[in-house]
Scaffold this motif. Structure first.
Motif, PDB file in Angstrom:
ATOM      1  N   TRP A 120       0.834  -1.207   0.000  1.00 55.15           N
ATOM      2  CA  TRP A 120       0.000   0.000   0.000  1.00 55.15           C
ATOM      3  C   TRP A 120       0.869   1.257   0.000  1.00 55.15           C
ATOM      4  CZ3 TRP A 120      -0.539   4.200   3.175  1.00 55.15           C
ATOM      5  CH2 TRP A 120      -1.733   4.946   3.080  1.00 55.15           C
ATOM      6  N   ALA A 121       1.879   1.276   0.848  1.00 51.39           N
ATOM      7  CA  ALA A 121       2.741   2.456   0.965  1.00 51.39           C
ATOM      8  C   ALA A 121       3.579   2.663  -0.293  1.00 51.39           C
ATOM      9  CB  ALA A 121       3.651   2.322   2.185  1.00 51.39           C
ATOM     10  N   ALA A 122       4.045   1.566  -0.896  1.00 48.87           N
ATOM     11  CA  ALA A 122       4.848   1.690  -2.116  1.00 48.87           C
ATOM     12  C   ALA A 122       4.036   2.320  -3.239  1.00 48.87           C
ATOM     13  CB  ALA A 122       5.375   0.319  -2.535  1.00 48.87           C
ATOM     14  N   ALA A 123       2.756   2.015  -3.290  1.00 51.07           N
ATOM     15  CA  ALA A 123       1.891   2.611  -4.312  1.00 51.07           C
ATOM     16  C   ALA A 123       1.663   4.091  -4.072  1.00 51.07           C
ATOM     17  CB  ALA A 123       0.548   1.876  -4.341  1.00 51.07           C
ATOM     18  N   ARG A 124       2.069   4.578  -2.905  1.00 53.94           N
ATOM     19  CA  ARG A 124       1.895   5.991  -2.541  1.00 53.94           C
ATOM     20  C   ARG A 124       3.229   6.636  -2.188  1.00 53.94           C
ATOM     21  NH1 ARG A 124      -2.054   2.757  -1.595  1.00 53.94           N
ATOM     22  NH2 ARG A 124      -4.248   3.424  -1.762  1.00 53.94           N
ATOM     23  N   ASP A 125       4.273   6.183  -2.895  1.00 55.24           N
ATOM     24  CA  ASP A 125       5.608   6.708  -2.606  1.00 55.24           C
ATOM     25  C   ASP A 125       5.692   8.204  -2.843  1.00 55.24           C
ATOM     26  OD1 ASP A 125       8.458   6.328  -1.975  1.00 55.24           O
ATOM     27  OD2 ASP A 125       8.773   6.891  -4.077  1.00 55.24           O
ATOM     28  N   GLY A 126       4.883   8.715  -3.754  1.00 55.26           N
ATOM     29  CA  GLY A 126       4.894  10.148  -3.997  1.00 55.26           C
ATOM     30  C   GLY A 126       4.433  10.944  -2.798  1.00 55.26           C
ATOM     31  N   GLU A 127       3.662  10.319  -1.929  1.00 52.49           N
ATOM     32  CA  GLU A 127       3.169  11.015  -0.736  1.00 52.49           C
ATOM     33  C   GLU A 127       4.060  10.780   0.478  1.00 52.49           C
ATOM     34  OE1 GLU A 127      -0.913  11.276   2.003  1.00 52.49           O
ATOM     35  OE2 GLU A 127      -0.835   9.992   0.207  1.00 52.49           O
ATOM     36  N   ALA A 150       1.898   4.608   7.823  1.00 57.55           N
ATOM     37  CA  ALA A 150       2.835   5.310   6.947  1.00 57.55           C
ATOM     38  C   ALA A 150       3.323   6.606   7.589  1.00 57.55           C
ATOM     39  CB  ALA A 150       2.170   5.598   5.603  1.00 57.55           C
ATOM     40  N   SER A 151       2.421   7.321   8.221  1.00 59.58           N
ATOM     41  CA  SER A 151       2.807   8.560   8.888  1.00 59.58           C
ATOM     42  C   SER A 151       3.784   8.296  10.026  1.00 59.58           C
ATOM     43  CB  SER A 151       1.553   9.268   9.419  1.00 59.58           C
ATOM     44  OG  SER A 151       1.902  10.413  10.173  1.00 59.58           O
ATOM     45  N   THR A 152       3.537   7.239  10.792  1.00 57.53           N
ATOM     46  CA  THR A 152       4.438   6.897  11.895  1.00 57.53           C
ATOM     47  C   THR A 152       5.824   6.550  11.379  1.00 57.53           C
ATOM     48  OG1 THR A 152       2.693   6.145  13.396  1.00 57.53           O
ATOM     49  CG2 THR A 152       4.865   5.166  13.691  1.00 57.53           C
ATOM     50  N   VAL A 153       5.894   5.719  10.332  1.00 57.84           N
ATOM     51  CA  VAL A 153       7.194   5.331   9.789  1.00 57.84           C
ATOM     52  C   VAL A 153       7.905   6.543   9.203  1.00 57.84           C
ATOM     53  CG1 VAL A 153       8.350   3.918   8.033  1.00 57.84           C
ATOM     54  CG2 VAL A 153       6.482   2.949   9.390  1.00 57.84           C
ATOM     55  N   ARG A 154       7.180   7.426   8.523  1.00 59.30           N
ATOM     56  CA  ARG A 154       7.791   8.631   7.962  1.00 59.30           C
ATOM     57  C   ARG A 154       8.374   9.513   9.062  1.00 59.30           C
ATOM     58  NH1 ARG A 154      10.276   9.115   3.983  1.00 59.30           N
ATOM     59  NH2 ARG A 154      11.782   9.852   5.508  1.00 59.30           N
ATOM     60  N   GLN A 155       7.619   9.689  10.137  1.00 57.02           N
ATOM     61  CA  GLN A 155       8.098  10.514  11.249  1.00 57.02           C
ATOM     62  C   GLN A 155       9.322   9.890  11.915  1.00 57.02           C
ATOM     63  OE1 GLN A 155       4.722  12.254  13.801  1.00 57.02           O
ATOM     64  NE2 GLN A 155       3.641  10.790  12.474  1.00 57.02           N
ATOM     65  N   LEU A 156       9.294   8.568  12.094  1.00 57.31           N
ATOM     66  CA  LEU A 156      10.447   7.892  12.685  1.00 57.31           C
ATOM     67  C   LEU A 156      11.675   7.993  11.778  1.00 57.31           C
ATOM     68  CD1 LEU A 156       8.619   4.733  14.037  1.00 57.31           C
ATOM     69  CD2 LEU A 156       9.888   6.359  15.450  1.00 57.31           C
ATOM     70  N   ALA A 157      11.455   7.841  10.470  1.00 58.06           N
ATOM     71  CA  ALA A 157      12.580   7.924   9.533  1.00 58.06           C
ATOM     72  C   ALA A 157      13.188   9.321   9.535  1.00 58.06           C
ATOM     73  CB  ALA A 157      12.112   7.533   8.134  1.00 58.06           C
ATOM     74  N   ASP A 158      12.351  10.329   9.538  1.00 52.43           N
ATOM     75  CA  ASP A 158      12.866  11.702   9.567  1.00 52.43           C
ATOM     76  C   ASP A 158      13.632  11.966  10.862  1.00 52.43           C
ATOM     77  OD1 ASP A 158      11.790  12.239   7.097  1.00 52.43           O
ATOM     78  OD2 ASP A 158      10.006  13.259   7.878  1.00 52.43           O
ATOM     79  N   ALA A 159      13.062  11.519  11.970  1.00 55.57           N
ATOM     80  CA  ALA A 159      13.718  11.744  13.258  1.00 55.57           C
ATOM     81  C   ALA A 159      15.042  10.991  13.338  1.00 55.57           C
ATOM     82  CB  ALA A 159      12.792  11.333  14.393  1.00 55.57           C
ATOM     83  N   ALA A 160      15.077   9.766  12.786  1.00 50.43           N
ATOM     84  CA  ALA A 160      16.315   8.996  12.796  1.00 50.43           C
ATOM     85  C   ALA A 160      17.402   9.659  11.954  1.00 50.43           C
ATOM     86  CB  ALA A 160      16.045   7.581  12.279  1.00 50.43           C
TER      87      ALA A 160
END
Length: 502
Positions: A268-275, A331-341
């Protein structure tokens, strides 16, 4: 585990030894003629609930007195809190419908406010809908061990030193619970909650109860049917626990379905990589997500005021993965964790903030040490840390993210012995079992297992849907029709039924 929240979650060996002399190996519960008459015939005083939503809905609440220890019915007592939404048509009234939201550890006083939205007028006309905070939970003599975290559920981490720290942490939680709550812990159990339900039945002047339960609430309902088969009326068990796998094995079963859910979400997330920019393929998304655990192991990831380590990060994914409608939250949680990391300053979103606050900053209403009291009080778990470590190592290949979570050592390894043997459920009481094939918390096989031991049951399968808790949570016409028909007139499906998403 409770459908709507994190499965909110003890006694060290020294305390276990201290309690061993006071624990009854398998006490015979008192019968109504052996000391329970005053409980079954007590007066129930209904009053406003002091709960905004319940009061606005016209509900009433009451406290029902029960023995703390059913082996000593003339001893100390506690009260369990119940709510009532009265049947809308007294002329059609059949009786009462008790309920439980799962957990264990979920307060259930307001559960039926939401569930009744899925009920037809013909069903709400027939039943007084009874919410209940089980003993040790909510307003019912709550267990509060004063833990620094909201749940005992954590991951063991990526290596042996991390596991050793996790084991020490679990032992500390157990010790703190023992020191805070003492011998009362041994009376917080599913069997005693089932007995409390039967006292509620008697106090309300009913010969039988109907019942609706989600998740762990299905285990409680199944135990009630085993202990009180002649007092069981129309029973619906949604997102079911296999009683043969309850407790330790139930938790171990979490690994595989959550890995499958992560794969599903990654597509699901890969199909929305632009977001979300987590990867153009599911493999890339998964690699990024697993890599975050490794990063958190090297250095906790800072999100606002919180430091997310390798033990907590999988928990933050486990929570929303239970429902495909929350894929955007994952997806939002993983994005936030990735940015913070990556060193970016990140203030967690409201949804993530709520989960972080529960884990790291529980208050009296959100702490879930009552979950540990029930699970650990119901069934003994292995005490040798090495057995958990072996399971974790074996799980890593097939369950790289959730194996260390599902197989981790719990405070139950350091708990006192249960007061009673676990209930063996095997009876022909009629029941309707509802189960989604994509359930991450009570896997589909678990519902099939309950169906096998409750030989009078019928199984409604919700095919190809990732959700935990169906009726009253996930709109599905087919499943709702089956439940409503059964509650309305007692008709189970002629055969097991498969439903698909609307």
């Amino acid at each position: 585990m409770r459908a709507s929240t994190l499965g909110r979650a003890v006694l060290v060996a020294g305390v276990a030894a201290a309690l061993a002399g006071t624990v009854v190996a398998n006490p015979a519960p008192a019968s109504a003629s052996g000391g329970l008459e005053r409980f079954h015939h007590q007066r129930v005083d209904w009053k406003p609930c002091d709960h905004k939503a319940l009061d606005e809905a016209g509900a009433q609440c009451a406290d029902v007195r029960v023995p703390l220890n059913y082996a000593e019915p003339r001893g100390r007592t506690i009260t369990v809190a119940i709510s009532r939404l009265k049947a809308t048509d007294p002329g059609q009234r059949r009786g009462i419908m008790l309920s439980n939201p799962g957990g264990p550890g979920g307060p259930g006083l307001d559960l039926m406010l939401g569930v009744r939205q899925a009920m037809t007028p013909e069903v709400t006309a027939r039943y007084d809908l009874i919410g209940m905070d089980p003993r040790g939970i909510g307003r019912s003599a709550p267990i509060d061990c004063g833990w620094p975290v909201g749940t005992m559920l954590r991951s063991a981490g990526v290596d042996r030193p991390a596991f050793d720290r996790a084991a020490k942490f679990a032992a500390g939680l157990a010790r703190q619970c023992a020191e805070t709550e003492g011998a009362d812990l041994r009376h917080i159990s599913t069997r005693n909650t089932a007995r409390d339900m039967d006292v509620v039945r008697g106090a309300l002047g009913e010969s039988k109860i109907s019942y609706f339960g989600w998740s762990y609430g299905t285990y409680l309902g199944a135990v009630y049917t085993e202990m009180f088969p002649k007092r069981s009326d129309r029973i619906v068990l949604d997102s079911a626990v296999d009683p043969r796998r309850y407790a330790r094995q139930m938790l171990r079963d979490l690994g595989e379905p959550n890995e499958a859910a992560l794969d599903d979400w990654a597509q699901w997330a890969a199909a929305r990589d632009g977001e979300y920019h987590l990867g153009k393929t599911a493999k890339e998304v998964r690699a990024l997500t697993e890599g975050l655990v490794q990063k958190a192991a090297r250095k906790p990831i800072r999100l606002g005021e919180y430091q997310v380590d390798q033990h907590v990060l999988p928990v933050l994914l486990f929570v929303p993965l239970a429902d495909a409608r929350r894929d955007a939250d994952v997806a939002s949680t993983v994005r936030q964790l990735a940015d913070a990391a990556d060193g970016k300053p990140v203030q967690p979103s409201p949804a993530l903030e709520a989960d972080l606050r529960f884990v790291y900053k529980p208050d009296a209403t959100t702490q879930n040490s009552g979950q540990a009291a029930v699970i650990c009080g119901d069934q003994a778990m292995p005490r040798d840390p090495e057995s958990y470590w072996r399971d974790i190592r074996r799980s890593r290949a097939e369950e790289p993210l959730f194996g260390a979570f599902a197989h981790n050592i719990l405070p139950c390894a350091f708990w006192g012995p249960p007061a009673e043997r676990p209930t063996e459920v095997h009876n022909p009481v009629p029941a309707l079992i509802v189960q989604a094939t994509g359930d991450t918390r009570t896997p589909y096989a678990s519902g099939v297992g309950l169906h096998q031991v409750m030989t009078g049951s019928k199984l409604v399968t919700l095919q190809d849907v990732r959700v935990h808790a169906v009726f009253g949570n996930y709109p599905n016409t087919c499943a709702q029709n089956a439940v409503n028909t059964y509650f309305r007139d007692g008709t189970l499906p002629a055969t097991d039924t498969t439903c698909r998403a609307d």
